[in-house]
Design a protein around this motif. Structure first.
Motif, PDB file in Angstrom:
ATOM      1  N   ARG A  51       0.773  -1.419   0.234  1.00 52.00           N
ATOM      2  CA  ARG A  51      -0.075   0.047   0.003  1.00 52.00           C
ATOM      3  C   ARG A  51       1.029   1.305  -0.004  1.00 52.00           C
ATOM      4  N   ILE A  52       1.916   1.294  -0.174  1.00 56.89           N
ATOM      5  CA  ILE A  52       3.304   2.750   0.645  1.00 56.89           C
ATOM      6  C   ILE A  52       3.564   2.656  -1.777  1.00 56.89           C
ATOM      7  N   PRO A  53       2.880   3.326  -1.856  1.00 60.93           N
ATOM      8  CA  PRO A  53       3.571   3.650  -3.495  1.00 60.93           C
ATOM      9  C   PRO A  53       4.546   4.271  -3.248  1.00 60.93           C
ATOM     10  N   SER A  54       5.588   5.118  -2.475  1.00 62.19           N
ATOM     11  CA  SER A  54       7.188   5.214  -2.686  1.00 62.19           C
ATOM     12  C   SER A  54       8.014   4.059  -2.345  1.00 62.19           C
ATOM     13  N   LEU A  55       7.560   2.603  -2.445  1.00 66.30           N
ATOM     14  CA  LEU A  55       8.625   1.615  -2.529  1.00 66.30           C
ATOM     15  C   LEU A  55       8.216   1.131  -4.003  1.00 66.30           C
ATOM     16  N   ASP A  56       7.890   1.892  -5.062  1.00 65.94           N
ATOM     17  CA  ASP A  56       7.477   1.215  -6.429  1.00 65.94           C
ATOM     18  C   ASP A  56       8.964   1.635  -7.076  1.00 65.94           C
ATOM     19  N   GLU A  57       9.947   2.762  -6.505  1.00 66.56           N
ATOM     20  CA  GLU A  57      10.975   3.141  -7.040  1.00 66.56           C
ATOM     21  C   GLU A  57      11.652   2.260  -7.225  1.00 66.56           C
ATOM     22  N   PRO A  58      12.635   2.226  -8.785  1.00 73.60           N
ATOM     23  CA  PRO A  58      13.405   1.685  -8.950  1.00 73.60           C
ATOM     24  C   PRO A  58      14.689   1.874  -7.755  1.00 73.60           C
ATOM     25  N   VAL A  59      15.693   0.561  -7.505  1.00 70.91           N
ATOM     26  CA  VAL A  59      17.162   1.023  -6.560  1.00 70.91           C
ATOM     27  C   VAL A  59      18.264   0.119  -7.389  1.00 70.91           C
ATOM     28  N   SER A  60      19.483   0.842  -7.037  1.00 72.75           N
ATOM     29  CA  SER A  60      20.581   0.145  -8.137  1.00 72.75           C
ATOM     30  C   SER A  60      21.039  -0.765  -7.521  1.00 72.75           C
ATOM     31  N   LYS A  61      21.704  -1.214  -8.559  1.00 73.28           N
ATOM     32  CA  LYS A  61      22.164  -2.965  -8.086  1.00 73.28           C
ATOM     33  C   LYS A  61      23.231  -2.746  -6.738  1.00 73.28           C
ATOM     34  N   ARG A  62      23.663  -2.571  -6.788  1.00 74.91           N
ATOM     35  CA  ARG A  62      24.755  -1.947  -5.846  1.00 74.91           C
ATOM     36  C   ARG A  62      23.890  -1.446  -4.719  1.00 74.91           C
ATOM     37  N   THR A  63      23.208  -0.899  -4.349  1.00 72.74           N
ATOM     38  CA  THR A  63      22.254  -0.761  -3.159  1.00 72.74           C
ATOM     39  C   THR A  63      21.498  -1.647  -2.798  1.00 72.74           C
ATOM     40  N   ALA A  64      21.163  -2.709  -4.145  1.00 74.54           N
ATOM     41  CA  ALA A  64      20.115  -4.343  -3.180  1.00 74.54           C
ATOM     42  C   ALA A  64      21.563  -5.050  -3.546  1.00 74.54           C
ATOM     43  N   ALA A  65      22.698  -5.500  -3.897  1.00 77.35           N
ATOM     44  CA  ALA A  65      22.880  -6.004  -3.355  1.00 77.35           C
ATOM     45  C   ALA A  65      23.718  -6.009  -1.751  1.00 77.35           C
ATOM     46  N   ILE A  66      24.583  -4.467  -1.626  1.00 73.16           N
ATOM     47  CA  ILE A  66      24.322  -4.239   0.119  1.00 73.16           C
ATOM     48  C   ILE A  66      23.445  -4.584   0.582  1.00 73.16           C
ATOM     49  N   THR A  67      22.170  -3.863   0.485  1.00 77.61           N
ATOM     50  CA  THR A  67      21.071  -4.335   1.492  1.00 77.61           C
ATOM     51  C   THR A  67      20.668  -5.567   1.605  1.00 77.61           C
ATOM     52  N   THR A  69      22.719  -8.039   1.392  1.00 81.52           N
ATOM     53  CA  THR A  69      24.024  -8.390   2.792  1.00 81.52           C
ATOM     54  C   THR A  69      24.087  -7.966   3.694  1.00 81.52           C
ATOM     55  N   ILE A  70      23.208  -6.825   3.795  1.00 78.42           N
ATOM     56  CA  ILE A  70      23.651  -6.419   5.694  1.00 78.42           C
ATOM     57  C   ILE A  70      22.509  -7.312   6.353  1.00 78.42           C
ATOM     58  N   VAL A  71      21.614  -7.225   5.575  1.00 77.97           N
ATOM     59  CA  VAL A  71      20.094  -8.007   5.790  1.00 77.97           C
ATOM     60  C   VAL A  71      20.653  -9.919   6.036  1.00 77.97           C
ATOM     61  N   VAL A  72      21.230 -10.495   5.017  1.00 77.45           N
ATOM     62  CA  VAL A  72      21.984 -11.787   5.650  1.00 77.45           C
ATOM     63  C   VAL A  72      22.641 -11.763   6.668  1.00 77.45           C
ATOM     64  N   LEU A  73      24.151 -10.832   6.964  1.00 75.04           N
ATOM     65  CA  LEU A  73      24.627 -10.853   7.665  1.00 75.04           C
ATOM     66  C   LEU A  73      24.488 -10.606   9.667  1.00 75.04           C
ATOM     67  N   THR A  74      22.982  -9.835   8.791  1.00 74.25           N
ATOM     68  CA  THR A  74      22.211  -9.930  10.287  1.00 74.25           C
ATOM     69  C   THR A  74      21.324 -11.011  10.654  1.00 74.25           C
ATOM     70  N   ILE A  75      21.334 -11.320   9.818  1.00 74.62           N
ATOM     71  CA  ILE A  75      20.301 -12.904  10.107  1.00 74.62           C
ATOM     72  C   ILE A  75      20.979 -13.518  11.114  1.00 74.62           C
ATOM     73  N   PHE A  76      22.085 -14.022  10.246  1.00 77.62           N
ATOM     74  CA  PHE A  76      23.672 -14.673  11.059  1.00 77.62           C
ATOM     75  C   PHE A  76      23.919 -14.469  12.494  1.00 77.62           C
ATOM     76  N   LEU A  77      24.145 -12.653  12.266  1.00 78.98           N
ATOM     77  CA  LEU A  77      24.060 -12.984  14.048  1.00 78.98           C
ATOM     78  C   LEU A  77      23.449 -12.544  15.112  1.00 78.98           C
ATOM     79  N   ALA A  78      22.123 -12.681  14.614  1.00 79.37           N
ATOM     80  CA  ALA A  78      20.523 -12.758  15.730  1.00 79.37           C
ATOM     81  C   ALA A  78      20.768 -14.388  15.955  1.00 79.37           C
ATOM     82  N   PHE A  79      20.614 -14.483  14.917  1.00 75.88           N
ATOM     83  CA  PHE A  79      20.869 -16.251  15.334  1.00 75.88           C
ATOM     84  C   PHE A  79      22.023 -16.603  16.651  1.00 75.88           C
TER      85      PHE A  79
END
Length: 84
Positions: A51-67, A69-79
């Motif tokens: 329902r949030i229309p502002s999230l339909d904007e594109p993101v660069s490949k670099r930003t997507a890869a960094i994000t 990576t951070i999400v995966v590392l956060t999961i491992f660190l949390a566990f």
């Protein structure tokens, strides 16, 4: 890739870590209840994100890869840190 896809990945990670933390540290739940809670939380949060229309904007490949990576590392660190 859209911002919405990145947020959905974060929702998946957050939901799994949160429900697992509750299952291990707060209240020992049945496996079926755990799966249903996780699926329900993911479903509701993804519907809110849709329902949030502002999230339909594109993101660069670099930003997507960094994000991602951070999400995966956060999961491992949390566990690891929380002992889940």
């Amino acid at each position: 890739m859209k911002k919405k896809n990145l947020v959905n990945g974060m929702i998946l990670a957050f939901s799994v870590v949160l429900i697992r933390f509750i299952d291990v540290r707060v209240y020992d739940m049945n496996l079926l209840v755990t799966l249903l809670l996780t699926a329900g939380l993911i479903f509701v949060l993804m519907k809110v994100v849709d329902r949030i229309p502002s999230l339909d904007e594109p993101v660069s490949k670099r930003t997507a890869a960094i994000t991602n990576t951070i999400v995966v590392l956060t999961i491992f660190l949390a566990f690891f840190v929380l002992g889940l």
